[in-house]
Design a protein around this motif. Sequence first.
Motif, PDB file in Angstrom:
ATOM      1  N   ALA A 141     -27.529 -19.811 -12.015  1.00  0.00           N
ATOM      2  CA  ALA A 141     -28.305 -21.058 -12.041  1.00  0.00           C
ATOM      3  C   ALA A 141     -29.639 -20.921 -12.773  1.00  0.00           C
ATOM      4  O   ALA A 141     -30.275 -21.931 -13.082  1.00  0.00           O
ATOM      5  CB  ALA A 141     -28.550 -21.547 -10.620  1.00  0.00           C
ATOM      6  N   THR A 147     -29.140 -25.450 -17.218  1.00  0.00           N
ATOM      7  CA  THR A 147     -29.696 -26.801 -17.188  1.00  0.00           C
ATOM      8  C   THR A 147     -29.286 -27.614 -18.407  1.00  0.00           C
ATOM      9  O   THR A 147     -28.941 -28.789 -18.305  1.00  0.00           O
ATOM     10  CB  THR A 147     -31.231 -26.748 -17.102  1.00  0.00           C
ATOM     11  N   SER A 148     -29.288 -26.984 -19.567  1.00  0.00           N
ATOM     12  CA  SER A 148     -29.023 -27.706 -20.806  1.00  0.00           C
ATOM     13  C   SER A 148     -27.560 -28.071 -20.994  1.00  0.00           C
ATOM     14  O   SER A 148     -27.248 -29.034 -21.705  1.00  0.00           O
ATOM     15  CB  SER A 148     -29.484 -26.871 -22.007  1.00  0.00           C
ATOM     16  N   CYS A 150     -24.567 -26.954 -18.335  1.00  0.00           N
ATOM     17  CA  CYS A 150     -23.777 -27.087 -17.109  1.00  0.00           C
ATOM     18  C   CYS A 150     -24.088 -28.380 -16.359  1.00  0.00           C
ATOM     19  O   CYS A 150     -23.189 -29.148 -16.024  1.00  0.00           O
ATOM     20  CB  CYS A 150     -24.020 -25.890 -16.198  1.00  0.00           C
ATOM     21  N   LEU A 151     -25.360 -28.645 -16.094  1.00  0.00           N
ATOM     22  CA  LEU A 151     -25.724 -29.815 -15.300  1.00  0.00           C
ATOM     23  C   LEU A 151     -25.370 -31.115 -16.021  1.00  0.00           C
ATOM     24  O   LEU A 151     -24.957 -32.096 -15.390  1.00  0.00           O
ATOM     25  CB  LEU A 151     -27.217 -29.787 -14.972  1.00  0.00           C
ATOM     26  N   ARG A 155     -22.641 -33.703 -14.425  1.00  0.00           N
ATOM     27  CA  ARG A 155     -23.064 -35.088 -14.158  1.00  0.00           C
ATOM     28  C   ARG A 155     -22.076 -36.079 -14.770  1.00  0.00           C
ATOM     29  O   ARG A 155     -21.807 -37.142 -14.198  1.00  0.00           O
ATOM     30  CB  ARG A 155     -24.462 -35.316 -14.704  1.00  0.00           C
ATOM     31  N   GLU A 172     -28.166 -27.893  -6.696  1.00  0.00           N
ATOM     32  CA  GLU A 172     -28.830 -27.984  -7.995  1.00  0.00           C
ATOM     33  C   GLU A 172     -28.640 -29.372  -8.604  1.00  0.00           C
ATOM     34  O   GLU A 172     -29.483 -29.837  -9.375  1.00  0.00           O
ATOM     35  CB  GLU A 172     -28.255 -26.925  -8.955  1.00  0.00           C
ATOM     36  N   LEU A 173     -27.527 -30.028  -8.237  1.00  0.00           N
ATOM     37  CA  LEU A 173     -27.228 -31.372  -8.740  1.00  0.00           C
ATOM     38  C   LEU A 173     -26.322 -32.083  -7.745  1.00  0.00           C
ATOM     39  O   LEU A 173     -25.247 -31.585  -7.428  1.00  0.00           O
ATOM     40  CB  LEU A 173     -26.521 -31.283 -10.105  1.00  0.00           C
TER      41      LEU A 173
END
Length: 212
Positions: A141, A147-148, A150-151, A155, A172-173
């Motif tokens: 994580a 962040t750029s 996976c998230l 989403r 995390e999300l």
Amino acid sequence: MTATPGRAAADNEVRVCSGQVRSPLGFAAAVDRIGELAAETLGWPGSVLTPLRILGRHVVPVAELVPEAHAERVCFGSDPVLDRAETATWVWPEMDGRVPPPAARVTGMLAPARHWRSALTAAVPFARFTSTAIVVPKSVAVAADFTSTCLIRARQFGIAVLSADGETVDVELPGRCFHDEPPAEHTAVSRWVNEIVYQQLIAAEAPAPSRS
């Protein structure tokens, strides 16, 4: 309702995996413990079942029995049916009222994995009909692409993302929650998965009670 005998899967699409040993996926805890912590963190009701390999994907189902449907199936001697070709016909319009009712409610599907790409690959097929989440080690994580990439991808599919570090699981999300939505209409895949989960539920020593 037609009583249908249970059948074993013959195409290796379903396999029970052991989650009692130390996880080989990079977690400090066993997979079954990670599943319990993740389901609790997400507030998913039901029993955290044995890790399974479905359609070549490692997942941990969370589910509860539907009491009325389960009682009806017990009365008619209708065991879980794992023959995917057979359950595929259950969603045909002409089969309405002629097949066993879904006796399990899949409240969530967890996909623990060493890397987020593998976890997302495992979770995506189930995101159409139930709440889903991936669980990755905390070290993943904090990676540069987490962040750029996976998230953002998670989403898009409404998949929750969790990170685990020992006995600590963080969100995390947040993902899409099906709990307060009308039940999704069954597809050939979701009906088959429901039968797999139903078998696991009735094999468990003490399935968690349903909310209804």
